[in-house]
Design a protein around this motif. Structure first.
Motif, PDB file in Angstrom:
ATOM      1  N   UNK A  22       0.864  -1.235   0.003  1.00  8.11           N
ATOM      2  CA  UNK A  22      -0.053   0.012  -0.052  1.00  8.11           C
ATOM      3  C   UNK A  22       0.966   1.184   0.010  1.00  8.11           C
ATOM      4  N   UNK A  23       2.043   1.134   0.886  1.00  4.65           N
ATOM      5  CA  UNK A  23       2.578   2.573   0.999  1.00  4.65           C
ATOM      6  C   UNK A  23       3.798   2.797   0.171  1.00  4.65           C
ATOM      7  N   UNK A  24       4.003   1.682  -0.989  1.00  6.19           N
ATOM      8  CA  UNK A  24       5.140   1.842  -1.715  1.00  6.19           C
ATOM      9  C   UNK A  24       4.901   3.121  -2.785  1.00  6.19           C
ATOM     10  N   UNK A  25       6.062   3.945  -2.927  1.00  7.21           N
ATOM     11  CA  UNK A  25       5.860   4.932  -3.961  1.00  7.21           C
ATOM     12  C   UNK A  25       6.181   4.746  -5.231  1.00  7.21           C
ATOM     13  N   UNK A  26       7.222   3.655  -5.337  1.00  3.97           N
ATOM     14  CA  UNK A  26       8.073   3.280  -6.536  1.00  3.97           C
ATOM     15  C   UNK A  26       8.482   1.916  -6.310  1.00  3.97           C
ATOM     16  N   UNK A  27       8.909   1.385  -7.607  1.00  2.00           N
ATOM     17  CA  UNK A  27       9.397  -0.212  -7.732  1.00  2.00           C
ATOM     18  C   UNK A  27      10.483  -0.309  -6.473  1.00  2.00           C
ATOM     19  N   UNK A  28      11.408   0.618  -6.383  1.00  3.39           N
ATOM     20  CA  UNK A  28      12.741   0.266  -5.501  1.00  3.39           C
ATOM     21  C   UNK A  28      12.154   0.363  -4.042  1.00  3.39           C
ATOM     22  N   UNK A  29      11.068   1.149  -3.897  1.00  3.41           N
ATOM     23  CA  UNK A  29      10.456   1.605  -2.312  1.00  3.41           C
ATOM     24  C   UNK A  29       9.884   0.265  -1.993  1.00  3.41           C
ATOM     25  N   UNK A  30       9.197  -0.316  -3.101  1.00  4.48           N
ATOM     26  CA  UNK A  30       8.260  -1.635  -2.794  1.00  4.48           C
ATOM     27  C   UNK A  30       9.215  -2.679  -2.105  1.00  4.48           C
ATOM     28  N   UNK A  31      10.418  -3.047  -3.317  1.00  6.91           N
ATOM     29  CA  UNK A  31      11.203  -4.177  -3.078  1.00  6.91           C
ATOM     30  C   UNK A  31      11.891  -3.833  -1.690  1.00  6.91           C
ATOM     31  N   UNK A  32      12.303  -2.722  -1.332  1.00  8.22           N
ATOM     32  CA  UNK A  32      13.274  -2.326  -0.092  1.00  8.22           C
ATOM     33  C   UNK A  32      12.361  -2.659   1.202  1.00  8.22           C
ATOM     34  N   UNK A  33      10.980  -2.115   1.075  1.00  7.46           N
ATOM     35  CA  UNK A  33       9.893  -2.245   2.345  1.00  7.46           C
ATOM     36  C   UNK A  33       9.423  -3.683   2.378  1.00  7.46           C
ATOM     37  N   UNK A  34       9.281  -4.530   1.323  1.00  5.92           N
ATOM     38  CA  UNK A  34       9.175  -5.826   1.506  1.00  5.92           C
ATOM     39  C   UNK A  34      10.211  -6.640   2.215  1.00  5.92           C
ATOM     40  N   UNK A  35      11.394  -6.341   1.650  1.00  6.13           N
ATOM     41  CA  UNK A  35      12.357  -6.848   2.379  1.00  6.13           C
ATOM     42  C   UNK A  35      12.658  -6.645   3.869  1.00  6.13           C
ATOM     43  N   UNK A  36      12.424  -5.493   4.396  1.00  4.39           N
ATOM     44  CA  UNK A  36      12.440  -4.873   5.661  1.00  4.39           C
ATOM     45  C   UNK A  36      11.155  -5.620   6.578  1.00  4.39           C
ATOM     46  N   UNK A  37      10.053  -5.583   6.025  1.00  5.49           N
ATOM     47  CA  UNK A  37       8.917  -6.609   6.529  1.00  5.49           C
ATOM     48  C   UNK A  37       9.280  -7.832   6.923  1.00  5.49           C
ATOM     49  N   UNK A  38      10.034  -8.568   5.748  1.00  3.79           N
ATOM     50  CA  UNK A  38      10.265  -9.960   5.925  1.00  3.79           C
ATOM     51  C   UNK A  38      11.158 -10.399   7.225  1.00  3.79           C
ATOM     52  N   UNK A  39      12.022  -9.247   7.178  1.00  2.00           N
ATOM     53  CA  UNK A  39      13.370  -9.423   8.401  1.00  2.00           C
ATOM     54  C   UNK A  39      12.710  -8.909   9.621  1.00  2.00           C
ATOM     55  N   UNK A  40      12.369  -7.608   9.628  1.00  2.00           N
ATOM     56  CA  UNK A  40      12.016  -6.857  11.034  1.00  2.00           C
ATOM     57  C   UNK A  40      10.810  -7.334  11.482  1.00  2.00           C
ATOM     58  N   UNK A  41       9.661  -7.516  10.690  1.00  2.00           N
ATOM     59  CA  UNK A  41       8.566  -7.879  11.252  1.00  2.00           C
ATOM     60  C   UNK A  41       8.070  -9.449  11.353  1.00  2.00           C
ATOM     61  N   UNK A  42       8.523  -9.929  10.321  1.00  2.88           N
ATOM     62  CA  UNK A  42       8.162 -11.605  10.393  1.00  2.88           C
ATOM     63  C   UNK A  42       9.471 -12.293  10.888  1.00  2.88           C
ATOM     64  N   UNK A  43      10.420 -12.033  11.045  1.00  6.87           N
ATOM     65  CA  UNK A  43      11.702 -12.796  11.840  1.00  6.87           C
ATOM     66  C   UNK A  43      12.536 -13.480  10.987  1.00  6.87           C
ATOM     67  N   UNK A  44      12.312 -13.380   9.887  1.00  9.62           N
ATOM     68  CA  UNK A  44      13.450 -14.135   8.715  1.00  9.62           C
ATOM     69  C   UNK A  44      14.804 -13.667   8.990  1.00  9.62           C
ATOM     70  N   UNK A  45      15.682 -14.283   8.695  1.00  9.52           N
ATOM     71  CA  UNK A  45      17.323 -13.561   9.002  1.00  9.52           C
ATOM     72  C   UNK A  45      17.769 -12.858   7.788  1.00  9.52           C
ATOM     73  N   UNK A  46      17.277 -13.119   6.549  1.00 11.14           N
ATOM     74  CA  UNK A  46      17.648 -12.444   5.419  1.00 11.14           C
ATOM     75  C   UNK A  46      16.619 -12.401   4.208  1.00 11.14           C
ATOM     76  N   UNK A  47      16.387 -11.473   3.512  1.00  9.67           N
ATOM     77  CA  UNK A  47      15.615 -11.363   2.361  1.00  9.67           C
ATOM     78  C   UNK A  47      16.233 -10.526   1.366  1.00  9.67           C
ATOM     79  N   UNK A  48      16.259 -11.072   0.245  1.00  7.30           N
ATOM     80  CA  UNK A  48      16.590  -9.983  -0.778  1.00  7.30           C
ATOM     81  C   UNK A  48      16.093 -10.446  -2.286  1.00  7.30           C
TER      82      UNK A  48
END
Length: 360
Positions: A22-48
């Motif tokens: 919902x909050x992504x403003x462009x493609x790079x912002x979307x990809x970066x936000x998803x990675x941060x979500x998977x690591x910081x909110x979901x507890x995975x070690x690494x996402x890329x």
């Protein structure tokens, strides 16, 4: 990971990945936000995320990541395997035990050194063409169980669709001149004025499911601003027990293009949860592609309560007739026939209530 933990992780994925979309403003912002979500909110070690280089099928370029604190992705092959396997096969590559899998021999030592025990790589497709992959590492094999991997696969499809939409918007913006933009804005403003003065609860969505508009009566009903509910943030207004169901149904309709209908409890501005029926219909272009979704919602709480009260009344009447050994009937004068006979009256006269109503 136990069932409760898996369910909690699945719900965390729904809420936080929806927010990232919902909050992504462009493609790079979307990809970066998803990675941060998977690591910081979901507890995975690494996402890329890695995107394929034009004209190649096995060369991949790292474009966004979260969790790589010590240079894992800079080591040989670590920013390729197993993403290239997922892209070449065109399907999810899930390795539950890195220590035993021959598929990740080139990166095994580097992964185990950092405590990575399992990995999943999900291909990204647009119009049937593979253009990249999302790769996720975990330090607990149970975190990448079948349910979670399936959830991730579904969300990766939505990520890919959102990337496509963002790219189309960027291209569209580049090709539009100021006059066309002004004309379109004027038409949209006139249409929005009409919609905002209509008492119906109306909303619209982009082809990827991003809810981009709620009319004024809808916002007043919820007691929120458009910024509070656009994208996937509207899920915060749905009863927690109903969120997974409506999101799954909405995602299924986005994939199939079928008309969306679903009933949920929605939190009104005063805090009361009320039952509502939601319906969305796709608008298609001349080639049959969905270009927009238009929806309306109806508060059916009073209707539901009336139905429940009627059922209770009918149950009380049936019980009273059974206890008093009395019955009731209704007769249509022209033509002369019964259109209602109570079960107890049928029993009194020796009829089976499961049979048809007797005729005169």
């Amino acid at each position: 990971m136990n069932t409760e933990g898996s369910d909690q992780l699945a719900n965390t994925l729904v809420v936080n990945c929806g927010r990232a979309l919902a909050q992504a403003v462009d493609e790079q912002d979307l990809l970066r936000s998803v990675c941060n979500t998977l690591v910081n909110d979901c507890g995975f070690r690494l996402a890329w995320f890695g995107l394929t280089e034009p004209g190649t099928s096995n060369s991949i370029r790292l474009v966004a990541q979260a969790g790589d604190q010590d240079g894992f992705l800079q080591e040989p092959r670590c920013s390729e395997t197993p993403a290239t396997l997922a892209i070449q096969a065109g399907e999810t590559c899930c390795i539950k035990t890195i220590a035993d899998s021959p598929l990740v021999v080139p990166i095994r030592a580097a992964a185990l050194k950092r405590g990575y025990t399992s990995v999943a790589s999900l291909p990204l497709k647009s119009d049937g063409k593979l253009f990249g992959a999302l790769t996720i590492y975990a330090d607990d094999p149970g975190k990448l169980d079948e349910e979670i991997v399936e959830r991730l696969r579904q969300w990766s499809d939505l990520f890919a669709l959102r990337v496509k939409t963002l790219r189309l918007h960027e291209e569209h913006d580049l090709n539009n001149d100021l006059q066309n933009v002004a004309d379109r804005q004027g038409s949209e403003n006139r249409l929005r004025l009409i919609i905002d003065t209509t008492p119906a609860l109306i909303h619209s969505a982009r082809p990827d499911g991003y809810i981009d508009y709620f009319n004024k009566p809808w916002l007043e009903y919820l007691g929120v601003t458009l910024d509070d509910v656009e994208g996937w943030k509207w899920t915060a207004s749905i009863h927690p027990d109903d969120v997974t169901g409506i999101v799954d149904r909405w995602r299924a309709c986005l994939a199939s293009g079928e008309i969306f209908e679903y009933e949920t409890r929605v939190r009104r501005a005063d805090g009361e949860y009320r039952r509502m029926l939601h319906r969305k219909v796709p608008l298609r272009d001349q080639d049959g592609n969905v270009v927009k979704w238009y929806g309306s919602s109806i508060d059916i709480e009073e209707i539901k309560r009336a139905e429940e009260e009627l059922r209770r009344s009918e149950a009380y009447l049936a019980e009273a007739q059974r206890l008093t050994h009395a019955g009731s009937w209704a007769l249509k004068p022209i033509p002369e026939e019964f259109f209602h006979v109570s079960d107890e009256l049928l029993r009194i006269y020796g009829f089976d209530p499961q049979e048809h109503v007797p005729t005169l």
